[in-house]
Write an enzyme that holds these catalytic residues in place. Structure first.
Site, short mmCIF file in Angstrom:
data_model
loop_
_atom_site.label_atom_id
_atom_site.label_comp_id
_atom_site.label_asym_id
_atom_site.label_seq_id
_atom_site.Cartn_x
_atom_site.Cartn_y
_atom_site.Cartn_z
N HIS A 117 -1.29 -0.49 -5.84
CA HIS A 117 0.05 -0.73 -6.38
C HIS A 117 0.55 -2.11 -5.96
O HIS A 117 1.05 -2.88 -6.78
CB HIS A 117 1.02 0.34 -5.89
CG HIS A 117 0.94 1.63 -6.64
ND1 HIS A 117 -0.20 2.39 -6.68
CD2 HIS A 117 1.88 2.30 -7.36
CE1 HIS A 117 0.02 3.48 -7.40
NE2 HIS A 117 1.26 3.45 -7.83
N HIS A 170 0.36 5.12 1.51
CA HIS A 170 -0.29 3.98 2.17
C HIS A 170 0.33 3.71 3.52
O HIS A 170 1.51 4.04 3.77
CB HIS A 170 -0.17 2.71 1.32
CG HIS A 170 -1.08 2.68 0.15
ND1 HIS A 170 -2.46 2.59 0.26
CD2 HIS A 170 -0.83 2.70 -1.19
CE1 HIS A 170 -3.00 2.58 -0.94
NE2 HIS A 170 -2.05 2.65 -1.84
#
Length: 345
Positions: A117, A170
């Site tokens: 991302h 993450h």
């Protein structure tokens, strides 16, 4: 790495329990993470950029596909844990587990490092911001106005990165690595956009990316590297089984990128030279039609068994994206407005 991971879990817990982590802000964080999704670059940003400026739109799709492909390769080579499974797998929180929760966007199945991302967002939005800032400076000669766009770029990267930490997808160092790598890719790739290349170039590029990834996968598997380890962990540690989706699997990224580039070549082959010459209002109508069509294309439910059928249809789905944006929607609007002009004559 244990200390780095523990710090990342602490930050995620602080975000979720802090003033911006209440129920009223959860939707905001999930919206930010959706905005950073590589898929959003192709389905949302690409149509908008192409409608405003065709060359920039092509650059967006080109950079999105190449940066996501490289992210896949890096993940296979660097591995990388994800917080939502590491918390349980590490065994460090048996006595005092962190007060964190998962979300529908948490349970991605690929390795965690670097963040896709952050990497794709940094690369793609650099193209948009740089081109827009350059255009504004040529028109206004205002450094302040151009600088504001770069500040917004940094703020957006930070917001997307924090959203990935917030939903436990993450660790912070993975977001930072993805952002830096994506920025470098954006600067490099935006200077080498294949605006005038023939169809055969895009076909060869798509085949080369597919073959390169498959050969790397086969080579790593041959030496004993289990590249499905992250998928097993995601299924094991995800709070809800339905949150584990095949469109987050590594091969989904590969077919999306190869399909988008192949579709880009086909669209440039079928569209008239220079694209459809549409005035401002018809271009807005074309964008609306393309966005509506892509919304329904994205919502198409694909069979997940057998996997080969899913990936084949997923490839076709993203081959269609450039066709809709560059050929079908503007072609339809051009045909309708051209007929209206003839009737008025």
């Amino acid at each position: 790495m244990e200390a780095v991971h523990r710090h990342g879990v602490w930050l995620a817990e602080s975000l979720q329990r802090g003033p911006l982590g209440g129920p009223g802000y959860e939707r905001l964080w999930q919206t930010l993470t959706h905005m950073g999704d590589p898929k959003a670059s192709m389905l949302l940003l690409f149509p908008l950029a192409y409608t405003v400026h065709g060359r920039t739109g092509v650059a967006v799709l080109w950079v999105a596909a190449l940066s996501e492909w490289l992210n896949l390769v890096l993940k296979w080579m660097l591995f990388g844990e994800r917080p939502f499974w590491w918390i349980s797998e590490s065994g460090l929180y048996l006595q005092n587990p962190p007060e964190v929760q998962q979300f529908a966007s948490t349970c991605e199945t690929g390795p965690g490092s670097p963040s896709g991302h952050a990497m794709v967002t940094a690369a793609v939005w650099w193209v948009v911001v740089f081109n827009t800032a350059s255009y504004l400076y040529r028109r206004t000669h205002s450094l302040l106005l151009s600088s504001l766009l770069y500040i917004l770029y940094v703020v957006m990267l930070a917001a997307v990165g924090l959203s990935r930490v917030f939903i436990l997808a993450h660790f912070p160092h993975q977001v930072l690595a993805g952002s830096v790598t994506g920025f470098i890719l954006g600067v490099v790739l935006s200077r080498r956009v294949p605006h005038g290349r023939p169809l055969v170039f895009f076909v060869c590029t798509s085949v080369a990316l597919m073959a390169g990834a498959l050969l790397l996968h086969a080579g790593l598997s041959a030496v004993g590297v289990d590249l499905s380890w992250s998928i097993a962990l995601a299924r094991k540690r995800c709070a809800r089984p339905e949150w584990v989706r095949m469109d987050t699997a590594p091969f989904s990224s590969l077919t999306r990128d190869c399909g988008a580039l192949l579709g880009l070549g086909l669209a440039r082959y079928w569209a008239p030279p220079g694209g459809w010459a549409l005035p401002r209002a018809p271009r807005a109508l074309s964008l609306a039609l393309a966005s509506l069509a892509l919304y329904h294309v994205n919502r198409l439910a694909l069979p997940v068994r057998p996997p080969g059928l899913f990936y084949g249809l997923f490839l076709v789905k993203f081959i269609m994206v450039p066709q809709v944006v560059m050929v079908l929607a503007p072609g339809l609007v051009h045909m309708l407005t051209h007929r209206d002009g003839k009737k008025r004559d």
